[in-house]
Design a protein around this motif. Structure first.
Motif, mmCIF file in Angstrom:
data_model
loop_
_atom_site.group_PDB
_atom_site.id
_atom_site.type_symbol
_atom_site.label_atom_id
_atom_site.label_comp_id
_atom_site.label_asym_id
_atom_site.label_seq_id
_atom_site.Cartn_x
_atom_site.Cartn_y
_atom_site.Cartn_z
ATOM 1 N N ASP A 233 0.689 -1.264 0.017
ATOM 2 C CA ASP A 233 -0.159 -0.023 0.051
ATOM 3 C C ASP A 233 1.024 0.798 0.188
ATOM 4 O O ASP A 233 0.413 1.889 -0.346
ATOM 5 C CB ASP A 233 -1.096 -0.045 0.979
ATOM 6 N N ASN A 234 2.395 1.164 0.357
ATOM 7 C CA ASN A 234 2.592 2.479 0.334
ATOM 8 C C ASN A 234 4.271 2.336 -0.945
ATOM 9 O O ASN A 234 4.914 2.654 -0.525
ATOM 10 C CB ASN A 234 4.003 1.767 1.262
ATOM 11 N N LYS A 235 3.398 1.888 -2.454
ATOM 12 C CA LYS A 235 4.406 2.650 -3.258
ATOM 13 C C LYS A 235 4.579 3.416 -3.648
ATOM 14 O O LYS A 235 5.752 4.232 -3.730
ATOM 15 C CB LYS A 235 3.468 1.795 -4.399
ATOM 16 N N ILE A 236 4.063 4.532 -2.920
ATOM 17 C CA ILE A 236 4.696 5.636 -2.939
ATOM 18 C C ILE A 236 5.880 6.098 -2.387
ATOM 19 O O ILE A 236 5.977 7.285 -2.796
ATOM 20 C CB ILE A 236 2.952 7.208 -2.427
ATOM 21 N N MET A 237 5.672 5.350 -1.166
ATOM 22 C CA MET A 237 7.186 6.287 -0.335
ATOM 23 C C MET A 237 7.742 5.580 -1.264
ATOM 24 O O MET A 237 9.232 6.521 -1.216
ATOM 25 C CB MET A 237 6.690 4.846 0.240
ATOM 26 N N LEU A 241 10.637 8.547 -1.567
ATOM 27 C CA LEU A 241 12.345 8.072 -1.417
ATOM 28 C C LEU A 241 13.389 7.964 -2.583
ATOM 29 O O LEU A 241 14.485 8.575 -3.101
ATOM 30 C CB LEU A 241 12.638 6.931 -0.994
ATOM 31 N N PHE A 242 13.072 7.193 -3.773
ATOM 32 C CA PHE A 242 13.974 6.802 -4.929
ATOM 33 C C PHE A 242 14.265 8.127 -5.661
ATOM 34 O O PHE A 242 15.403 8.345 -6.593
ATOM 35 C CB PHE A 242 14.115 6.156 -5.477
ATOM 36 N N SER A 243 13.306 8.716 -5.725
ATOM 37 C CA SER A 243 13.095 9.751 -6.466
ATOM 38 C C SER A 243 14.104 11.096 -6.328
ATOM 39 O O SER A 243 14.627 12.027 -6.172
ATOM 40 C CB SER A 243 11.569 10.637 -7.144
ATOM 41 N N SER A 244 13.624 11.840 -4.516
ATOM 42 C CA SER A 244 14.648 12.251 -3.554
ATOM 43 C C SER A 244 16.423 11.305 -3.704
ATOM 44 O O SER A 244 17.195 12.271 -3.685
ATOM 45 C CB SER A 244 14.431 12.022 -2.128
ATOM 46 N N THR A 286 28.344 8.141 -8.564
ATOM 47 C CA THR A 286 27.563 8.113 -6.945
ATOM 48 C C THR A 286 26.192 8.265 -7.878
ATOM 49 O O THR A 286 25.240 7.375 -7.430
ATOM 50 C CB THR A 286 28.083 9.365 -6.522
ATOM 51 N N LEU A 287 25.754 8.506 -9.041
ATOM 52 C CA LEU A 287 24.381 8.369 -10.001
ATOM 53 C C LEU A 287 24.135 6.860 -10.245
ATOM 54 O O LEU A 287 22.701 7.042 -9.715
ATOM 55 C CB LEU A 287 24.521 8.957 -10.888
ATOM 56 N N TYR A 288 24.915 6.449 -10.687
ATOM 57 C CA TYR A 288 25.125 4.741 -11.005
ATOM 58 C C TYR A 288 24.258 3.796 -9.557
ATOM 59 O O TYR A 288 23.886 2.740 -10.141
ATOM 60 C CB TYR A 288 26.187 4.022 -11.181
ATOM 61 N N TYR A 289 24.996 4.382 -8.226
ATOM 62 C CA TYR A 289 24.334 3.008 -6.991
ATOM 63 C C TYR A 289 23.327 3.166 -6.910
ATOM 64 O O TYR A 289 22.093 2.682 -6.253
ATOM 65 C CB TYR A 289 25.200 2.529 -6.512
ATOM 66 N N TYR A 290 22.777 5.017 -7.094
ATOM 67 C CA TYR A 290 21.553 5.209 -6.930
ATOM 68 C C TYR A 290 20.973 4.642 -8.002
ATOM 69 O O TYR A 290 19.905 4.352 -7.121
ATOM 70 C CB TYR A 290 21.209 6.559 -6.733
ATOM 71 N N SER A 294 17.557 2.361 -6.756
ATOM 72 C CA SER A 294 16.435 2.445 -7.084
ATOM 73 C C SER A 294 15.779 1.295 -8.377
ATOM 74 O O SER A 294 14.143 1.101 -8.523
ATOM 75 C CB SER A 294 15.896 4.003 -7.971
ATOM 76 N N TYR A 295 16.027 0.870 -9.322
ATOM 77 C CA TYR A 295 15.721 -0.471 -10.531
ATOM 78 C C TYR A 295 14.791 -1.794 -9.929
ATOM 79 O O TYR A 295 14.057 -1.593 -9.666
ATOM 80 C CB TYR A 295 16.531 -0.414 -11.757
ATOM 81 N N SER A 296 15.781 -1.277 -8.795
ATOM 82 C CA SER A 296 15.789 -2.424 -7.986
ATOM 83 C C SER A 296 14.439 -3.094 -7.146
ATOM 84 O O SER A 296 13.925 -3.607 -7.138
ATOM 85 C CB SER A 296 16.835 -3.538 -6.757
#
Length: 342
Positions: A233-237, A241-244, A286-290, A294-296
C-alpha cells in the motif's frame, strides 16, 4: 517533558554557537562558537537506551576536540609569528587553518570518523550532523579559500572517495555519509565561484537530505533491502524516497542537478577542464549506484510479508508533509526553466 525541554535547550545553544561563529570578526570568537556548538551537540547525540550513540558521541567529541585544539594552536602561533615576522606566505596560512576546519566538516582525506559516527546516530541527529554542523566550518573555509593545488587535491579526493566509498554499501546512513563527502567536493568548488553559490548549493543539499530523512524516519528503515519489505500500500513511499535519492545524486531534470550544472559551466569557462571532468565522472558513479538501488526497488516484484510495518496516524502525517518537499525536488529544475522562459 523535562527530556524534551533539555533537547530544545541544547538545540538552541547549538544554533547560538553556529551564529556566533558566522558573525565573529576574530578567530578566537569563531573558535568559541565552534566549541559551544560542539558541547551542545554531544548531549543531543547521547541516548542511555542505545550503546551505539554513546560510542558515536565519544568518537565525535575526540575528533572535534582534536580539530579545535589544532585550530586554536595555529591561530595563536600565527598571531605570535606575525608580531615577529611581518612577511608571511598567506597561502600557507590558509592551508594550515583550513586543515582542521576540513576535518570538522568531514572532507576527504580527513573523513575517517564520519561513517562510523553516522552509523550510531538517530535519523534526527544524522540530519544535524550532515547539515547544521557543517555550516560553521564551511563558512570559515569560504573566507580564505584559494584555487591552489592543496584545495584541488581536497576537492578531487572528496569527490572520488564519496563516489567509491558508497558503491557497495547497503546501509542508508553510510550511503548518505559518502554522498555528503562527495557533495563536500562540489561545495568547495562552489566557494570558488563566490559566497552565494556555495550557500545555494548547501541549501539545496540540506533540503534534499531533509526530504529523504522525513520519508525514512517514520518507517525506521536503516538498510536498502528493508525498502522492499514495506507493504504494497506504500508504493508512493518508494517513489518519493528514490526520486529524492536520484535528485541528491544530481540526475536531471531533478532539482539536485541545478547547482552542479552551474558549477560545471563556471569551471569550463575558467578552463579547469581536468578537475571538472574528474568531478563529473565520479558523480556519475554516485548516480549509478543510486539508479541501481532504484531499479531494484521499482522493478522487482516481491510478496508482501505478514509482519510488514504499518504506519500509525502520526507517522502518516509526517509522510504527507514530505509530499510537497518531494514535489519541489522533482519539479524544481523544470519550474526554474519555465520562469527563465517567461
Amino acid at each position: 517533558m523535562n527530556h524534551n525541554s533539555l533537547k530544545f535547550l541544547f538545540l538552541f545553544t547549538l544554533l547560538s554557537g553556529m551564529f556566533i561563529t558566522i558573525s565573529s570578526n576574530s578567530w578566537l570568537s569563531a573558535w568559541m562558537g565552534l566549541e559551544i556548538n560542539l558541547l551542545s551537540f554531544i548531549p543531543l547525540m547521547s541516548n542511555s537506551n542505545n550503546i551505539f550513540t554513546t560510542e558515536a558521541a565519544l568518537k565525535y567529541f575526540l575528533i572535534q576536540a582534536l580539530a579545535s585544539s589544532i585550530l586554536l594552536f595555529i591561530v595563536i602561533s600565527k598571531s605570535l609569528i606575525e608580531s615577529i615576522f611581518t612577511i608571511i606566505n598567506p597561502s600557507i596560512t590558509s592551508i594550515m587553518i583550513s586543515t582542521p576546519l576540513l576535518m570538522k566538516s568531514g572532507a576527504a582525506p580527513l573523513h575517517w570518523w564520519f561513517p562510523s559516527v553516522m552509523e550510531g546516530l538517530s535519523w534526527n541527529n544524522c540530519f544535524i550532523l550532515m547539515t547544521i554542523q557543517k555550516i560553521s566550518p564551511l563558512m570559515l573555509i569560504s573566507y580564505m579559500i584559494n584555487f591552489n593545488s592543496f584545495m584541488t587535491f581536497i576537492i578531487i579526493l572528496s569527490v572520488m572517495i564519496g563516489a567509491i566509498g558508497g558503491y557497495n554499501q547497503t546501509s542508508i546512513r553510510k550511503i548518505l555519509t559518502y554522498s555528503s563527502i562527495n557533495h563536500m567536493g562540489w561545495m568547495l568548488t562552489a566557494m570558488l565561484m563566490g559566497e552565494n553559490m556555495w550557500i545555494l548549493y548547501f541549501t539545496i543539499y540540506s533540503f534534499l537530505t531533509l526530504t529523504i530523512i522525513m520519508i525514512i524516519h517514520p518507517f525506521q528503515i536503516s538498510f536498502i533491502n528493508q525498502t522492499h519489505l514495506i507493504n504494497n500500500d506504500n508504493k508512493i513511499m518508494k517513489f518519493l524516497l528514490f526520486s529524492s535519492l536520484l535528485s541528491l545524486g544530481g540526475l536531471p531534470p531533478f532539482l539536485g542537478f541545478l547547482p552542479k550544472w552551474m558549477i560545471i559551466q563556471f569551471m569550463v569557462m575558467n578552463w579547469s577542464m581536468i578537475v571538472i571532468t574528474l568531478m563529473v565522472v565520479f558523480s556519475l558513479i554516485t548516480l549509478y549506484y543510486y539508479l541501481r538501488i532504484s531499479y531494484s526497488a521499482f522493478i522487482m516484484l516481491n510478496n508482501e510479508p505478514s509482519w510488514s510495518y504499518y504506519l500509525n496516524n502520526e507517522n502518516s502525517k509526517i509522510l504527507i508533509l514530505s509530499l510537497p518537499l518531494t514535489s519541489i525536488s522533482i519539479l524544481g529544475l523544470i519550474s526554474t526553466a519555465f520562469i527563465n522562459i517567461f
